[in-house]
Design a protein around this motif. Sequence first.
Motif, short mmCIF file in Angstrom:
data_model
loop_
_atom_site.label_atom_id
_atom_site.label_comp_id
_atom_site.label_asym_id
_atom_site.label_seq_id
_atom_site.Cartn_x
_atom_site.Cartn_y
_atom_site.Cartn_z
N TYR A 35 3.76 6.78 -10.09
CA TYR A 35 4.21 5.58 -9.14
C TYR A 35 5.47 5.26 -8.92
CZ TYR A 35 -0.92 4.65 -9.44
OH TYR A 35 -2.31 4.92 -9.22
N HIS A 36 6.12 5.59 -7.73
CA HIS A 36 7.65 5.60 -7.46
C HIS A 36 7.91 4.17 -6.71
CE1 HIS A 36 8.06 9.50 -8.74
NE2 HIS A 36 7.51 9.99 -7.78
N HIS A 37 9.20 3.65 -6.78
CA HIS A 37 9.66 2.72 -5.79
C HIS A 37 11.06 3.20 -5.31
CE1 HIS A 37 6.74 -0.45 -6.22
NE2 HIS A 37 6.57 -0.16 -7.43
N HIS A 38 10.93 4.29 -4.70
CA HIS A 38 11.99 4.95 -4.19
C HIS A 38 11.67 5.57 -2.96
CE1 HIS A 38 11.30 7.87 -7.30
NE2 HIS A 38 11.18 8.68 -6.41
N TYR A 39 12.63 6.42 -2.06
CA TYR A 39 12.09 6.99 -1.11
C TYR A 39 12.19 8.66 -1.40
CZ TYR A 39 12.65 2.38 0.59
OH TYR A 39 12.51 1.12 0.92
N GLY A 40 12.21 9.42 -0.31
CA GLY A 40 11.83 10.96 -0.34
C GLY A 40 12.97 11.63 0.28
N PRO A 49 0.81 -1.23 0.20
CA PRO A 49 0.11 -0.10 0.21
C PRO A 49 0.94 1.17 0.09
CG PRO A 49 -0.91 -1.51 1.53
CD PRO A 49 0.50 -2.27 1.04
N VAL A 50 2.31 1.12 0.62
CA VAL A 50 2.89 2.45 0.63
C VAL A 50 3.42 2.76 -0.72
CG1 VAL A 50 5.05 1.45 0.89
CG2 VAL A 50 4.62 3.72 2.07
N ASN A 51 3.21 2.02 -1.52
CA ASN A 51 3.66 2.31 -2.94
C ASN A 51 2.23 2.75 -3.78
OD1 ASN A 51 6.72 2.24 -2.35
ND2 ASN A 51 6.12 -0.03 -2.35
N LEU A 52 1.37 2.07 -3.66
CA LEU A 52 0.16 2.20 -4.62
C LEU A 52 -0.58 3.14 -4.00
CD1 LEU A 52 -0.73 -1.72 -5.17
CD2 LEU A 52 0.42 -0.12 -6.73
N LEU A 107 8.52 10.61 9.38
CA LEU A 107 7.19 10.72 8.95
C LEU A 107 6.46 9.38 8.69
CD1 LEU A 107 4.87 12.22 8.72
CD2 LEU A 107 5.41 12.74 6.30
N ARG A 108 7.38 8.72 7.80
CA ARG A 108 6.89 7.21 7.26
C ARG A 108 6.70 6.36 8.70
NH1 ARG A 108 8.55 3.46 2.32
NH2 ARG A 108 8.58 1.49 3.27
N ALA A 109 7.55 6.44 9.61
CA ALA A 109 7.61 5.63 10.85
C ALA A 109 6.42 6.02 11.47
CB ALA A 109 8.81 5.87 11.51
N LEU A 168 7.58 14.36 -1.21
CA LEU A 168 9.09 14.15 -0.92
C LEU A 168 9.80 13.14 -2.00
CD1 LEU A 168 9.04 14.04 3.15
CD2 LEU A 168 9.46 15.86 1.59
N GLU A 169 8.89 12.21 -2.21
CA GLU A 169 9.59 10.84 -3.15
C GLU A 169 9.40 11.43 -4.56
OE1 GLU A 169 7.41 7.18 -3.13
OE2 GLU A 169 8.05 6.90 -1.09
N SER A 170 8.80 12.64 -4.96
CA SER A 170 8.82 13.06 -6.20
C SER A 170 9.77 14.08 -6.24
CB SER A 170 7.46 13.73 -6.71
OG SER A 170 6.45 12.90 -7.10
MG LIG Z 1 8.17 2.84 -1.80
#
Ligand SMILES: [Mg+2]
Length: 293
Positions: free
Chosen positions: A48-53, A36-39, A260-262, A81-83
């Motif tokens: 749609y990213h698969h990296h961090y911010g 879900p964190v990615n979708l 923030l994510r934690a 932040l990911e973008s």
């Molecule tokens: Mg991710």
Amino acid sequence: MSMTDITTTPRGAAIPGPATPYQGDIARYWDGEARPVNLKLGDVDGLYHHHYGIGEVDFAAIGDPQDSEHEKKVIAELHRLESAQTDILLDHLGAITPESTLVDAGCGRGGSMVMAHQRFGCTVEGITLSAKQAEFGNRRARELGIEDSVRSRVCNMLATPFGTGTVAASWNNESSMYVDLHDLFAEHSRILSVGGRYVTITGCWNPIYGQPSKYVSQINAHFECNIHSRREYLRAMADNRLVPQAVIDLTPATLPYWELRATSSLVTGIEEAFINSYKDGSFQYVLIAADRV
Ligand SMILES: [Mg+2]
Ligand SMILES: C[S@@+](CC[C@H](N)C(=O)[O-])C[C@H]1O[C@@H](n2cnc3c(N)ncnc32)[C@H](O)[C@@H]1O
Ligand SMILES: CC(C)=CCC/C(C)=C/COP(=O)(O)OP(=O)(O)O
């Protein structure tokens, strides 16, 4: 699929199976990924990213935790932040024109490719081991009407179909920890034009710490990857005519994203390993931009 398996396209062209059993594992991993964190982050605006911010959290935008919209606002902020991470990578690609071809090595679902095309108007070729990711990226490109310029394909980034010296810039955005760096940079060096630019944003272990820490080992196990050291990056680039133009330690800039994510509803269980290893100095988040000479 075994190393000798061959599948075919609807038109009958042969697609060889993965180059190694490990690449088969990685293809399956990303074919099955649906966190879900990615979708949910991608659903914010279709990137749609698969990296961090990276960057400071805008706490005013997130507002009060009691607010019924709070979770939605946290998701939007993590995605922003990911973008922003992609934006800093694109900032380092050098002079790109609409006639340029860019290569995204390990393109995931294609978010960085769309952003690159939107910024430069150029052609962007993406490669991933995962057929599901390539289909996803090509579907998004069609939905956006940019399928003539933004294409994903299933391909090994160590043996790409691109002609020697034909690419203006190429990158790995959190995808270099799945391959041998000498093999990787030899291939980037081959496809890049002289004067072209290579950029990576990656997590690497810090040689000052000594060896990979237990947190780095946890991250490797979590993603089935093999994080390299900062020293290995620089040595493998030097051996392959890639001369660093910028080496930026993004570790302080990525910590707010992780913190923030934690605290969000989207935690996956790997947050503490990133936070602890960034804080104890054993792991670094870096951008390296290199000239192909
Ligand atoms: Mg991710
Ligand atoms: C963490 S994701 C990063 C995706 C993307 N760069 C992004 O920023 O959203 C890692 C990607 O590397 C790709 N990958 C790993 N090994 C690869 C290889 N040998 N050839 C091509 N792609 C590979 C995976 O298929 C996956 O798409
Ligand atoms: C910096 C390092 C070491 C990265 C490893 C590669 C990786 C899996 C990146 C993020 O993917 P993702 O966005 O699918 O992961 P998550 O589900 O944790 O957001």
